[in-house]
Design an enzyme around this catalytic site. Structure first.
Site, PDB file in Angstrom:
ATOM      1  N   HIS A  64      15.636  27.461 -18.778  1.00  0.00           N
ATOM      2  CA  HIS A  64      16.921  27.386 -19.489  1.00  0.00           C
ATOM      3  C   HIS A  64      16.783  27.901 -20.923  1.00  0.00           C
ATOM      4  O   HIS A  64      17.562  28.729 -21.365  1.00  0.00           O
ATOM      5  CB  HIS A  64      17.447  25.942 -19.482  1.00  0.00           C
ATOM      6  CG  HIS A  64      18.719  25.772 -20.245  1.00  0.00           C
ATOM      7  ND1 HIS A  64      19.941  26.094 -19.701  1.00  0.00           N
ATOM      8  CD2 HIS A  64      18.954  25.367 -21.511  1.00  0.00           C
ATOM      9  CE1 HIS A  64      20.885  25.870 -20.609  1.00  0.00           C
ATOM     10  NE2 HIS A  64      20.311  25.437 -21.722  1.00  0.00           N
ATOM     11  N   CYS A 100      28.573  27.519 -32.246  1.00  0.00           N
ATOM     12  CA  CYS A 100      29.949  27.249 -31.820  1.00  0.00           C
ATOM     13  C   CYS A 100      30.091  27.283 -30.303  1.00  0.00           C
ATOM     14  O   CYS A 100      31.053  26.799 -29.757  1.00  0.00           O
ATOM     15  CB  CYS A 100      30.926  28.179 -32.510  1.00  0.00           C
ATOM     16  SG  CYS A 100      30.425  29.878 -32.466  1.00  0.00           S
TER      17      CYS A 100
END
Lengths: 266, 433
Positions: free
Chosen positions: B99, B50
């Site tokens: 990342h 989400c």
């Protein structure tokens, strides 16, 4: 031999105390482990030094202030190590080991006069009395350390100050529990110590109670701890009040121990 | 081969946009197949939570690969690329590795240190492995990311402190009451936060719950939810002494618990400590209650303060985590570049030559009065054999180098011939949890 182990003990206690104090400010499993190891090594060295001294003298080394302080310090460390095993409270070490270290430094600074064992001490009751007294003192020293920690932690909670030290210190309930346990061990021992002391006094000077300063102050100490335990068991005294009383008790105990050496014996 | 990352997260896109770009886990097979069918994209993993949607892929053509994945995201979700692109970030090579390591270690999360993200990436990787959209590089890459995340979690205290008000309340109660397993919670009123806190207390081992409310039915309903006991509101003070933890949030216009009441209650409890949390506005519990010995009163502001301090601590720990990640990037990058063709050919040649020389020396040592001419010929002979042997694999490698799946060959060769590579660290090839 005795001196070698004594100075080794001093060094080890010094290192252990430094490590325990550092534990208050840094979180490191490594540091915690080594603090405990150093202290245990110090305790063994201290034990060897004491045994050696005792075997040379032919009796427990408690006949002068230097020996007594060293013995007191040894018992505090041993008792703490037991409590640390049981309750996993590293931070207690930060409050108790400095007390043991200071006592040992005082002992090393005192002149250790070699003296003949006075006839008055040549009684089994005396040794029984002294040993019980010292073990109870060690238990009260733990209760003292815990009480100081309790007051600090309580202060943090009331002041809503949630810093690093707050995180480190154990919960109030744990501290209260350790305090109760150590008092429950210390108080009966002190009681027996006073009784055996009285019997010895009867043997030595022909009277159970002579109201010399040492006996008087011992009785005061006993009354303080009696009140504390009584309050706890009947009314449920705990927390701040119990902590303060426990601190007062230990201070009076130190006065009895350090200040009142001019008693019937010495 | 290069690793690229394209995606968007809570830092770059609103929740409405994130919802539009999200992939449903039930329907992930098709997008995964479409992804690796794109030109120049060799392997691919889709992570969709989400808070973020990210695609990890390997490609020979960095710029082209990134552009194609952006287009793929837009087309798949039927959004115009112009609307989507400003919210997308992309990384390649070392930055891409960093990342993903940071995301897996929860350094890029909304609440730094929250543990869910690692599980989510593991699940996403599970789909990619199932549908074979990930290969040698991404497999190894993600396993590396998981082990980095694990290292970060064990070597720093990034996830050790409470960062929600309800959790902070539990932690605080433990600092006073110690073990919660024999402690009872009293819920006064029915605020959402109170219920949440009560749930946390029960999960942390609290023994039971009492609930009281002005409307008794409501108290009963809530008590039933918790498996607790409903107490009529006007009997509050008959029961309060049984509570170790009191959570209050009524809509009462004035205080309902004062210092006198608490003094009585604490005495009745034989001075066992009590822990109060007042969530109501206006307050339910008089602030003077905190002055009562063995009673400890906290407000939401106090809890909020703890949460803030813990968050600050997490951020400090995050710096340590970045150092760990720096170390690990170096290691992984070494392995990745070892998959290139040229160093592999060089390593293969020197391995063969090494064997040739060793064997030759062994033979010569046991062979006395060998004429120098023969020595030269033996040398030439062995060299000719190794060259011939190496010719076909070298040519095949060079050819494969122009195609897509070079890493397959390179990895196989390195393992078959035990060639030196950049990865000495052990393989953690099974998925945990």
């Amino acid at each position: 031999m005795t001196h070698l182990f004594f100075y080794l003990t001093l060094v080890l206690y010094g290192c252990a105390t430094t490590a325990y104090l550092a534990c208050l400010f840094r979180t490191s499993d490594w540091l915690t482990r080594w603090a405990s190891r150093l202290l245990a090594a110090g305790c063994i060295s201290h034990g060897l030094s004491t045994i050696h001294l005792a075997s040379q003298a032919g009796h427990l080394p408690l006949t002068n202030m230097q020996e007594s302080l060293s013995f007191f310090s040894l018992l505090i460390v041993a008792t703490f190590l037991l409590f640390e095993r049981r309750y996993k409270v590293t931070t207690l070490g930060s409050f108790v080991t400095p007390v043991a270290l200071v006592m040992l430094i005082l002992a090393s600074a005192l002149h250790g006069e070699v003296r003949q064992l006075p006839p008055i001490l040549q009684s089994n009751w005396f040794w029984f009395h002294a040993l019980l007294a010292f073990i109870s003192y060690a238990a009260f020293a733990i209760a003292f350390g815990v009480a100081v920690m309790y007051l600090i932690q309580r202060h943090f909670l009331k002041a809503k100050h949630f810093g690093g030290l707050f995180q480190k210190l154990p919960s109030l309930e744990t501290l209260d529990e350790i305090s109760y346990r150590s008092l429950a061990v210390g108080f009966p021992l002190l009681t027996f110590a006073i009784i055996s002391g009285a019997i010895w006094s009867e043997q030595a000077v022909g009277s159970y109670w002579v109201w010399d300063p040492k006996q008087t102050w011992s009785l005061i100490t006993w009354f303080i701890y009696a009140a504390l335990l009584h309050g706890r068991l009947t009314i449920g005294w705990r927390g701040k009040r119990a902590a303060i009383l426990s601190i007062i008790g230990f201070i009076v105990l130190l006065i009895t121990f350090l200040g009142m050496k001019h008693s019937i014996t010495w | 081969m290069n690793i690229i990352v394209v995606g968007l997260s809570h830092k770059t896109a609103t929740v409405e946009l994130r919802e539009k770009v999200a992939f449903s886990p039930n329907l992930i097979e098709k997008p995964l197949r479409d992804l690796v069918a794109l030109d120049d994209i060799v392997e691919g993993v889709i992570v969709s939570t989400c808070n973020r949607v990210e695609i990890y892929a390997t490609t020979r053509d960095i710029a082209g690969g990134i552009a194609r994945i952006k287009r793929f995201l837009a087309d798949h979700h039927r959004i115009s690329l112009e609307t989507l692109e400003p919210h997308l970030y992309s990384h390649h090579s070392e930055a891409a590795i960093r990342h993903v390591f940071r995301v897996a270690s929860s350094l890029d999360s909304m609440v730094v240190g929250e543990p869910q993200i690692l599980g989510q990436i593991k699940t996403s990787y599970g789909y990619a492995a199932e549908y074979k959209s990930s290969g040698i590089i991404l497999n190894r890459f993600l396993h590396k990311a998981f082990s980095v995340a694990k290292r970060v979690r064990t070597e720093t205290r990034i996830a050790s402190s409470a960062v929600s008000v309800a959790f902070a309340a539990v932690e605080l109660a433990k600092k006073i009451l110690g073990d919660l397993s024999d402690k009872t919670v009293m819920l006064i009123g029915a605020g959402e936060m109170c219920e949440l806190a009560a749930k946390h207390f029960l999960n942390s081992g609290a023994r039971g719950v009492m609930v009281t409310n002005r409307t008794f039915e409501r108290a009963e309903r809530l008590a039933a939810d918790f498996g607790g006991e409903a107490v009529p509101f006007d009997e509050l003070f008959q029961h309060l002494h049984r509570a170790d933890i009191v959570l209050s949030s009524t809509g009462a216009p004035h205080c309902i618990i004062g210092p006198k009441d608490v003094e009585e209650v604490v005495k009745r409890r034989r001075f066992k400590p009590m822990f109060f949390i007042d969530i109501a506005v206006p307050r339910d519990i008089d602030t003077k209650v905190d002055d009562v010995e063995n009673a400890y009163l906290f407000t939401v502001d106090d809890l909020q303060e703890i949460v803030q301090a813990n968050l600050a601590q997490r951020n400090r720990e995050a710096e340590k985590a970045e150092e760990i990640i720096d170390q690990e990037i170096g290691q992984f990058y070494k392995w990745l570049s070892s998959l290139e063709v040229t160093p592999t050919i060089v390593a293969l040649r020197s391995r063969f030559d090494e064997i040739r020389r060793a064997e030759l020396e062994k033979t010569m040592a046991g062979w006395k009065d060998l004429p120098p001419e023969a020595e030269k010929r033996l040398e030439a002979l062995t060299m000719a054999i190794t060259n011939k042997l190496l010719h076909a694999p070298t040519a095949a490698l060079k050819r494969a180098g122009q195609g897509g799946r070079i890493d397959l060959y390179v990895d196989a060769l390195r393992q078959l011939f035990d060639l030196q590579t950049g990865h000495q660290e052990d393989d953690e090839l099974e998925l945990e949890e």
